[in-house]
Write a protein that holds these residues in place. Structure first.
Motif, short mmCIF file in Angstrom:
data_model
loop_
_atom_site.label_atom_id
_atom_site.label_comp_id
_atom_site.label_asym_id
_atom_site.label_seq_id
_atom_site.Cartn_x
_atom_site.Cartn_y
_atom_site.Cartn_z
N LYS A 86 -35.52 -39.66 -12.57
CA LYS A 86 -34.49 -40.51 -13.14
C LYS A 86 -33.88 -41.28 -11.98
O LYS A 86 -33.72 -40.76 -10.88
N GLU A 87 -33.58 -42.56 -12.26
CA GLU A 87 -32.95 -43.36 -11.22
C GLU A 87 -31.97 -44.28 -11.93
O GLU A 87 -32.39 -45.10 -12.75
N ASP A 88 -30.70 -44.11 -11.66
CA ASP A 88 -29.67 -44.83 -12.41
C ASP A 88 -29.90 -44.65 -13.90
O ASP A 88 -29.92 -43.55 -14.40
N GLU A 89 -30.16 -45.77 -14.59
CA GLU A 89 -30.31 -45.66 -16.04
C GLU A 89 -31.77 -45.50 -16.45
O GLU A 89 -32.08 -45.46 -17.62
N ALA A 90 -32.64 -45.45 -15.46
CA ALA A 90 -34.07 -45.43 -15.79
C ALA A 90 -34.64 -44.03 -15.76
O ALA A 90 -34.31 -43.24 -14.89
N SER A 91 -35.51 -43.73 -16.73
CA SER A 91 -36.18 -42.43 -16.76
C SER A 91 -37.69 -42.66 -16.77
O SER A 91 -38.19 -43.46 -17.55
N THR A 92 -38.35 -41.93 -15.89
CA THR A 92 -39.80 -42.12 -15.79
C THR A 92 -40.55 -40.94 -16.41
O THR A 92 -40.20 -39.78 -16.18
N PHE A 93 -41.54 -41.27 -17.23
CA PHE A 93 -42.38 -40.25 -17.88
C PHE A 93 -43.85 -40.49 -17.53
O PHE A 93 -44.26 -41.62 -17.30
N VAL A 94 -44.59 -39.41 -17.54
CA VAL A 94 -46.05 -39.55 -17.50
C VAL A 94 -46.57 -39.10 -18.85
O VAL A 94 -46.30 -37.99 -19.31
N LEU A 95 -47.28 -40.01 -19.52
CA LEU A 95 -47.76 -39.72 -20.86
C LEU A 95 -49.27 -39.60 -20.83
O LEU A 95 -49.97 -40.41 -20.23
N ARG A 96 -49.77 -38.55 -21.47
CA ARG A 96 -51.22 -38.42 -21.55
C ARG A 96 -51.69 -38.78 -22.95
O ARG A 96 -51.27 -38.16 -23.93
N GLY A 97 -52.55 -39.78 -22.99
CA GLY A 97 -53.11 -40.19 -24.29
C GLY A 97 -54.49 -39.59 -24.45
O GLY A 97 -55.01 -38.98 -23.54
N PRO A 98 -55.05 -39.76 -25.64
CA PRO A 98 -56.41 -39.25 -25.85
C PRO A 98 -57.41 -40.02 -25.01
O PRO A 98 -57.15 -41.17 -24.64
N GLU A 99 -58.52 -39.38 -24.73
CA GLU A 99 -59.57 -40.04 -23.96
C GLU A 99 -60.05 -41.30 -24.67
O GLU A 99 -60.06 -41.37 -25.89
N ASN A 100 -60.45 -42.25 -23.91
CA ASN A 100 -61.05 -43.49 -24.44
C ASN A 100 -60.16 -44.20 -25.45
O ASN A 100 -60.63 -44.74 -26.44
N ARG A 101 -58.86 -44.15 -25.26
CA ARG A 101 -57.99 -44.93 -26.15
C ARG A 101 -56.91 -45.53 -25.29
O ARG A 101 -56.24 -44.83 -24.52
N ASP A 102 -56.74 -46.84 -25.43
CA ASP A 102 -55.71 -47.51 -24.64
C ASP A 102 -54.40 -47.44 -25.40
O ASP A 102 -54.24 -48.02 -26.48
N ILE A 103 -53.41 -46.69 -24.88
CA ILE A 103 -52.16 -46.49 -25.61
C ILE A 103 -51.05 -47.43 -25.14
O ILE A 103 -49.91 -47.32 -25.58
N ARG A 104 -51.39 -48.37 -24.29
CA ARG A 104 -50.32 -49.19 -23.71
C ARG A 104 -49.59 -50.02 -24.77
O ARG A 104 -48.37 -50.13 -24.75
N GLU A 105 -50.38 -50.57 -25.71
CA GLU A 105 -49.75 -51.42 -26.72
C GLU A 105 -48.83 -50.58 -27.62
O GLU A 105 -47.70 -50.99 -27.93
N GLU A 106 -49.28 -49.38 -27.97
CA GLU A 106 -48.47 -48.51 -28.84
C GLU A 106 -47.17 -48.12 -28.14
O GLU A 106 -46.11 -48.04 -28.78
N ILE A 107 -47.26 -47.89 -26.83
CA ILE A 107 -46.04 -47.54 -26.10
C ILE A 107 -45.09 -48.73 -26.05
O ILE A 107 -43.87 -48.60 -26.20
N PHE A 108 -45.69 -49.92 -25.87
CA PHE A 108 -44.87 -51.12 -25.84
C PHE A 108 -44.12 -51.28 -27.17
O PHE A 108 -42.92 -51.51 -27.20
N ASN A 109 -44.84 -51.11 -28.31
CA ASN A 109 -44.21 -51.24 -29.62
C ASN A 109 -43.14 -50.18 -29.84
O ASN A 109 -42.08 -50.45 -30.38
#
Ligand SMILES: Nc1ncnc2c1ncn2[C@@H]1O[C@H](COP(=O)(O)OP(=O)(O)OP(=O)(O)O)[C@@H](O)[C@H]1O
Ligand SMILES: [Mg+2]
Lengths: 311, 237
Positions: A257-280
């Motif tokens: 955590k840094e000020d108001e920001a929180s950092t996570f590491v997310l594990r998605g399923p293999e062979n699936r790009d989860i970036r768009e879902e996280i953005f939404n």
């Protein structure tokens, strides 16, 4: 330049090499990467004609090594594992005898001697018994011997093993320089070596080839189980709670955590790009994304995954 | 052929680079001269009969010492791999090693010529017999060397190579001796006698060069050189 076709080799009950096939083209620097006992040395010994394959064939410049060993041996410069050398003679004597064995006349020998002595920087130790030399110089002498007859192919079995970090860099640079005009096959179990030197990697494990590609390609192959580092603006607990509603996530880790920001590491399923879902997701719940980065597997992880170790 | 000589040259170089080569020569010459002096002074013999009778026994230890390192050392240090991945084939490699040991051995024998030369100055010497014995010695030595070399090709341990070489040589030496053949049936006994290394040595040493003895030694040597070739070709690393 080198074509290995389905070679097999057993030592008693140990199957050291199983159906190994690959090609090395002109100008490539190919790294044979594998853990101890993977079969790197055995493969190289078969290519250089020191061992005979039980099955399969090796062609060097389209010539079968077992049929015309004298011709093939002239094309190859070989640095065996642990760099064995005659300890009692001097580098000069070693090179002189080698030159004669390769049938060089006096003029040609002088010319080549000067070239390889300059390339490997062994001038100052030329007349000292090889047994008295430091490991770094020994390695250079071994390379000088392998280079003397100006082979078009270099086969180097763990060329930097046992050297200090400084010497390792020097030898790697030398190999890269040599590779400008020669085809190189080298073996190693050090990942950085491959990344630093090779244009292509063959990963071998338990006698079998498990992957082949450029260092970059291989890190994509092993991407499986993809990790996303995301920094959201918002409260850790709140974000975590909402993230848990995303059922496709296999793992959620809070990193910091840094000020108001929180950092996570997310594990998605293999062979699936989860970036768009996280953005939404971030848009829907109004947690602005400050940073998002997909973690690329390092060659080290690829290697460990493919050879069955722990990443 | 050229590369055989190169292999031999490299090997001879190592005999003379290491102190071992000189130590060997000093010990060999001391032992042989002492043996001779003993006969000369104690028994007043102005010939070399005793000397040549004992030589095959002395060689049982001295020749495996010359040959033990030929291949065992290359196996141990791994240089076999660089040697055989250069354009040297197995025949050239094996013959070169044999040649080197034989030349080194011949050199050591040459140095013992001081003995007959001294005798001939002091008294009468039957040079015909001495020369015959020296020729026999060279053949006998070459046969021992071929065995020792074979033993060295089998292992990477020089001590094992030495012991094995001495045992095989001993075997081929005694099978022709009376003590062994006396208890055997007539037919077998003559075969054993013919196979024994000592029988032919004595025959040449008498001063008669019989082609049968020459053929015996040459085939004996060829046989062990071939065995060595086979081992080097097949037993790798
Ligand atoms: N001469 C031999 N006799 C018996 N087994 C052998 C011999 N050479 C290799 N092996 C076995 O074959 C397998 C492959 O060995 P190899 O030396 O090719 O592996 P490597 O990849 O070079 O390993 P390292 O990284 O330790 O050098 C190992 O299980 C090894 O024990
Ligand atoms: Mg190895």
């Amino acid at each position: 330049m080198i074509r290995v076709e389905g070679i097999w080799k057993a030592f008693g009950s140990i199957q050291a090499v199983k159906d190994v096939s690959f090609e090395v083209s002109k100008g490539e620097i190919v790294g044979l990467l594998g853990p101890n006992g993977a079969g790197k040395t055995t493969t190289m010994r078969i290519i250089t004609g020191f061992l005979y394959a039980d099955r399969g064939q090796v062609f060097v410049k389209d010539i079968n090594i077992e049929e015309r060993p004298e011709i093939v041996k002239r094309e190859i410069g070989y640095l065996p594992e642990d760099n064995p050398l005659y300890e009692d003679i001097t580098p000069y004597e070693l090179l002189l005898i080698s030159g004669k064995i390769y049938g060089m006349d006096g003029r040609r020998f002088k010319e080549r001697l000067k070239t390889v002595v300059d390339q490997t920087g062994i001038k100052e130790v030329l007349t000292r018994p090889i047994g008295d030399l430091s490991k770094g110089f020994r390695q250079r002498v071994g390379l000088a011997r392998a280079l003397l007859h100006d082979p078009s192919i270099l086969i180097l079995d763990e060329p930097t093993s046992g050297l200090d970090p400084h010497q390792i860099l020097e030898i790697r640079n030398l190999i890269k320089e040599l590779a400008r005009e020669k085809t190189v096959l080298l073996s190693t179990h050090i990942m950085q070596e491959v990344q630093a030197v090779c244009s292509s990697v063959i990963i071998i494990n338990k006698g079998e080839i498990v992957a082949r590609g450029t260092p970059d390609e291989l890190s994509i192959i092993a991407k499986g189980g993809n990790l996303l580092h995301v920094t959201f603006k918002g409260d850790e607990k709140e974000i975590r709670q909402k993230l848990q509603s995303l059922t496709f996530l296999e793992d959620i880790k809070f990193v910091g955590k840094e000020d108001e920001a929180s950092t996570f590491v997310l594990r998605g399923p293999e062979n699936r790009d989860i970036r768009e879902e996280i953005f939404n997701f971030a848009k829907d719940y109004n947690f602005p994304i400050l940073e998002m980065r997909r973690e690329k597997a390092t060659l080290e992880e690829v290697f460990l995954r493919l050879t069955g170790g722990e990443a | 052929m050229k590369r055989t000589i190169l292999v031999a040259r490299k090997e001879i170089l190592s005999y003379f680079i290491s102190p071992m080569g000189y130590i060997y020569l000093v010990i060999f010459l001391s032992v042989t001269s002492w043996l001779f002096m003993r006969g000369f002074f104690l028994m007043n013999q102005a010939d070399m009969r005793d000397f040549f009778t004992l030589l095959p026994w002395i060689f049982l230890l001295f020749i495996p010492a010359i040959t033990m390192k030929l291949f065992a050392e290359e196996r141990k240090s791994g240089t076999l791999e660089i040697a055989l991945t250069m354009p040297v084939n197995e025949w050239e490699f094996v013959l070169g090693k044999f040649l080197a040991s034989f030349l080194f051995f011949t050199f050591s024998i040459f140095l013992t010529l001081i003995i007959p030369v001294s005798i001939s100055i002091l008294g009468n010497l039957d040079w015909g017999q001495v020369i015959g014995s020296y020729i026999g010695t060279l053949f006998l030595g070459a046969a021992y060397i071929s065995i020792g070399m074979f033993a060295s090709s089998l292992t990477k341990n020089q001590v094992v190579a030495f012991i094995l070489g001495a045992i095989i040589t001993f075997f081929f030496f005694i099978i022709g001796e009376r003590l062994v053949t006396i208890s055997l049936p007539q037919g077998v006994a003559s075969v054993f006698q013919f196979l024994g290394l000592g029988y032919h040595f004595k025959s040449i040493a008498r001063g008669v060069l019989d082609t049968r003895d020459l053929i015996y030694y040459l085939s004996f040597i060829a046989f062990f050189i071939f065995l060595t070739y086979y081992v080097i070709k097949e037993k790798r690393p």
